[in-house]
Design a protein around this motif. Sequence first.
Motif, PDB file in Angstrom:
ATOM      1  N   ALA A  34      -1.891  -3.269   0.924  1.00 23.76           N
ATOM      2  CA  ALA A  34      -1.071  -4.463   1.135  1.00 23.76           C
ATOM      3  C   ALA A  34       0.234  -4.362   0.361  1.00 23.76           C
ATOM      4  CB  ALA A  34      -1.844  -5.708   0.720  1.00 23.76           C
ATOM      5  N   ILE A  35       0.170  -3.862  -0.877  1.00 19.53           N
ATOM      6  CA  ILE A  35       1.380  -3.686  -1.682  1.00 19.53           C
ATOM      7  C   ILE A  35       2.297  -2.656  -1.032  1.00 19.53           C
ATOM      8  CG2 ILE A  35       2.273  -3.030  -3.937  1.00 19.53           C
ATOM      9  CD1 ILE A  35       0.730  -5.666  -3.929  1.00 19.53           C
ATOM     10  N   ASP A  36       1.713  -1.560  -0.533  1.00 19.84           N
ATOM     11  CA  ASP A  36       2.509  -0.535   0.155  1.00 19.84           C
ATOM     12  C   ASP A  36       3.202  -1.128   1.382  1.00 19.84           C
ATOM     13  OD1 ASP A  36       1.734   1.365  -1.684  1.00 19.84           O
ATOM     14  OD2 ASP A  36       0.153   2.212  -0.420  1.00 19.84           O
ATOM     15  N   GLY A  37       2.464  -1.944   2.133  1.00 18.78           N
ATOM     16  CA  GLY A  37       3.038  -2.554   3.323  1.00 18.78           C
ATOM     17  C   GLY A  37       4.165  -3.514   3.000  1.00 18.78           C
ATOM     18  N   LEU A  38       3.964  -4.331   1.970  1.00 16.95           N
ATOM     19  CA  LEU A  38       5.014  -5.264   1.556  1.00 16.95           C
ATOM     20  C   LEU A  38       6.259  -4.516   1.089  1.00 16.95           C
ATOM     21  CD1 LEU A  38       2.857  -7.876  -0.377  1.00 16.95           C
ATOM     22  CD2 LEU A  38       4.159  -8.300   1.715  1.00 16.95           C
ATOM     23  N   SER A  39       6.061  -3.405   0.395  1.00 17.93           N
ATOM     24  CA  SER A  39       7.193  -2.611  -0.078  1.00 17.93           C
ATOM     25  C   SER A  39       7.996  -2.046   1.088  1.00 17.93           C
ATOM     26  CB  SER A  39       6.701  -1.470  -0.972  1.00 17.93           C
ATOM     27  OG  SER A  39       6.058  -1.971  -2.125  1.00 17.93           O
ATOM     28  N   GLU A  40       7.303  -1.599   2.121  1.00 19.12           N
ATOM     29  CA  GLU A  40       7.995  -1.037   3.282  1.00 19.12           C
ATOM     30  C   GLU A  40       8.727  -2.115   4.067  1.00 19.12           C
ATOM     31  OE1 GLU A  40       5.556   1.381   5.756  1.00 19.12           O
ATOM     32  OE2 GLU A  40       4.756   2.568   4.094  1.00 19.12           O
ATOM     33  N   LEU A  41       8.115  -3.285   4.174  1.00 22.37           N
ATOM     34  CA  LEU A  41       8.733  -4.372   4.931  1.00 22.37           C
ATOM     35  C   LEU A  41       9.905  -5.007   4.189  1.00 22.37           C
ATOM     36  CD1 LEU A  41       5.549  -6.176   6.311  1.00 22.37           C
ATOM     37  CD2 LEU A  41       7.260  -4.942   7.656  1.00 22.37           C
ATOM     38  N   ASN A  42       9.900  -4.911   2.858  1.00 18.46           N
ATOM     39  CA  ASN A  42      10.921  -5.576   2.041  1.00 18.46           C
ATOM     40  C   ASN A  42      11.527  -4.576   1.050  1.00 18.46           C
ATOM     41  OD1 ASN A  42      10.282  -8.605   2.788  1.00 18.46           O
ATOM     42  ND2 ASN A  42       8.312  -7.659   2.305  1.00 18.46           N
ATOM     43  N   PRO A  43      12.311  -3.620   1.534  1.00  9.91           N
ATOM     44  CA  PRO A  43      12.823  -2.563   0.648  1.00  9.91           C
ATOM     45  C   PRO A  43      13.761  -3.063  -0.443  1.00  9.91           C
ATOM     46  CG  PRO A  43      13.879  -2.466   2.805  1.00  9.91           C
ATOM     47  CD  PRO A  43      12.749  -3.437   2.935  1.00  9.91           C
ATOM     48  N   ASP A  44      14.327  -4.259  -0.277  1.00 12.91           N
ATOM     49  CA  ASP A  44      15.227  -4.797  -1.297  1.00 12.91           C
ATOM     50  C   ASP A  44      14.484  -5.529  -2.409  1.00 12.91           C
ATOM     51  OD1 ASP A  44      17.489  -3.832   0.009  1.00 12.91           O
ATOM     52  OD2 ASP A  44      17.647  -5.620   1.269  1.00 12.91           O
ATOM     53  N   VAL A  45      13.175  -5.674  -2.261  1.00 18.52           N
ATOM     54  CA  VAL A  45      12.344  -6.339  -3.268  1.00 18.52           C
ATOM     55  C   VAL A  45      11.443  -5.287  -3.907  1.00 18.52           C
ATOM     56  CG1 VAL A  45      10.563  -8.089  -3.667  1.00 18.52           C
ATOM     57  CG2 VAL A  45      12.406  -8.521  -2.022  1.00 18.52           C
ATOM     58  N   LEU A  46      11.347  -5.321  -5.232  1.00 13.14           N
ATOM     59  CA  LEU A  46      10.536  -4.324  -5.937  1.00 13.14           C
ATOM     60  C   LEU A  46       9.130  -4.855  -6.190  1.00 13.14           C
ATOM     61  CD1 LEU A  46      10.655  -1.511  -7.344  1.00 13.14           C
ATOM     62  CD2 LEU A  46      11.097  -2.757  -9.472  1.00 13.14           C
ATOM     63  N   PHE A  47       8.135  -4.114  -5.719  1.00  8.92           N
ATOM     64  CA  PHE A  47       6.727  -4.427  -5.969  1.00  8.92           C
ATOM     65  C   PHE A  47       6.081  -3.370  -6.865  1.00  8.92           C
ATOM     66  CE2 PHE A  47       7.741  -6.424  -1.951  1.00  8.92           C
ATOM     67  CZ  PHE A  47       7.069  -7.633  -1.983  1.00  8.92           C
ATOM     68  N   GLN A  48       6.594  -2.142  -6.788  1.00  7.38           N
ATOM     69  CA  GLN A  48       6.024  -1.003  -7.489  1.00  7.38           C
ATOM     70  C   GLN A  48       7.064   0.109  -7.466  1.00  7.38           C
ATOM     71  OE1 GLN A  48       2.623   0.188  -5.118  1.00  7.38           O
ATOM     72  NE2 GLN A  48       3.843   0.440  -3.276  1.00  7.38           N
ATOM     73  N   ALA A  49       6.826   1.150  -8.230  1.00  9.12           N
ATOM     74  CA  ALA A  49       7.704   2.319  -8.207  1.00  9.12           C
ATOM     75  C   ALA A  49       6.957   3.486  -7.582  1.00  9.12           C
ATOM     76  CB  ALA A  49       8.155   2.677  -9.618  1.00  9.12           C
ATOM     77  N   GLN A  50       7.692   4.333  -6.902  1.00 13.15           N
ATOM     78  CA  GLN A  50       7.101   5.517  -6.291  1.00 13.15           C
ATOM     79  C   GLN A  50       7.172   6.672  -7.291  1.00 13.15           C
ATOM     80  OE1 GLN A  50       5.516   5.402  -3.385  1.00 13.15           O
ATOM     81  NE2 GLN A  50       6.061   3.222  -3.264  1.00 13.15           N
ATOM     82  N   THR A  51       6.057   7.024  -7.874  1.00 11.47           N
ATOM     83  CA  THR A  51       6.007   8.095  -8.852  1.00 11.47           C
ATOM     84  C   THR A  51       4.589   8.636  -8.938  1.00 11.47           C
ATOM     85  OG1 THR A  51       6.394   8.690 -11.177  1.00 11.47           O
ATOM     86  CG2 THR A  51       5.581   6.466 -10.746  1.00 11.47           C
ATOM     87  N   SER A  52       4.485   9.892  -9.312  1.00  7.93           N
ATOM     88  CA  SER A  52       3.169  10.483  -9.551  1.00  7.93           C
ATOM     89  C   SER A  52       2.847  10.515 -11.042  1.00  7.93           C
ATOM     90  CB  SER A  52       3.115  11.904  -8.979  1.00  7.93           C
ATOM     91  OG  SER A  52       4.122  12.717  -9.580  1.00  7.93           O
ATOM     92  N   GLU A  53       3.838  10.147 -11.868  1.00 10.67           N
ATOM     93  CA  GLU A  53       3.611  10.113 -13.312  1.00 10.67           C
ATOM     94  C   GLU A  53       2.752   8.907 -13.686  1.00 10.67           C
ATOM     95  OE1 GLU A  53       6.946  10.871 -16.017  1.00 10.67           O
ATOM     96  OE2 GLU A  53       8.187  11.034 -14.221  1.00 10.67           O
ATOM     97  N   LYS A  54       1.988   9.058 -14.739  1.00 12.55           N
ATOM     98  CA  LYS A  54       1.156   7.951 -15.211  1.00 12.55           C
ATOM     99  C   LYS A  54       2.006   7.010 -16.073  1.00 12.55           C
ATOM    100  CE  LYS A  54      -3.625   9.444 -15.047  1.00 12.55           C
ATOM    101  NZ  LYS A  54      -4.876   9.568 -15.833  1.00 12.55           N
ATOM    102  N   VAL A  55       2.832   6.233 -15.387  1.00 11.92           N
ATOM    103  CA  VAL A  55       3.681   5.246 -16.050  1.00 11.92           C
ATOM    104  C   VAL A  55       3.547   3.925 -15.301  1.00 11.92           C
ATOM    105  CG1 VAL A  55       5.344   6.852 -17.038  1.00 11.92           C
ATOM    106  CG2 VAL A  55       5.664   6.052 -14.701  1.00 11.92           C
TER     107      VAL A  55
END
Length: 240
Positions: A34-55
């Motif tokens: 659901a978070i991934d979907g919201l991020s794709e639908l609303n690219p100007d709103v930040l829900f999460q960061a795209q990273t493989s680092e444990k941050v």
Amino acid sequence: MTRRRLIIGLSVVLVLLGLATATGWIGWSQPRFAIDGLSELNPDVLFQAQTSEKVVALTIDDGPYRAITPHVLDLLRERGIHATFFVLGDNIAGNEDLLRRMQAEGHEIGNHLVEDQPSVLLPAEEFERQMLAVDPWVDAEASHRWLRPGSGWFTPGMVEQAAQYGYRICLASIFPHDDRVHEPTRLAHDVLGRVYPGAIIVLHDGQEERVRLPETLALVLDGLQARGYRVGTISELVAR
């Protein structure tokens, strides 16, 4: 009523019940899809960061609050961790020293408007008034300026209006419902059970019933450290 109409009627009821159940489940558990979907639908709103680092980013809403915030700041200073504090204008008067301490200790201040209410219900003029009331406490020179609307709802108009003043709306991807649940072990278990690289965690300050926030936060930070995660502000997260 014919048998066919009865079957159709029951099917409609079951579909509606299923949608209601799914909506409630998604709202409560915030599954990753659901978070991934919201991020794709609303690219100007930040829900999460795209990273493989444990941050992850740690955000704390609804402060400052005299009975809680100093203890949170003490804990973060002891751990050497910075967080993003989304402050309410209603809680600033008389607590300006806490905001100055946040700034002095390297934390990030975000705009949570003036009142703890669903911002999506505000007329555009009132949304702007509340945003500007808190604005002096948000670093005007920062490369990122964050605004979190009350109750997590937003409209395209709010996104555009915030952008006019240099803000990007930021929500979160892990919300353990500490507005209703106040048992630290349960809250920490919820956060740690759903954490992933790039997540934005939100916890809440600002009310007497949340007085155990420092205890919850300590458990969350212990668990994140044990899992090899680094914790910082939203701006630190997106800069990676």
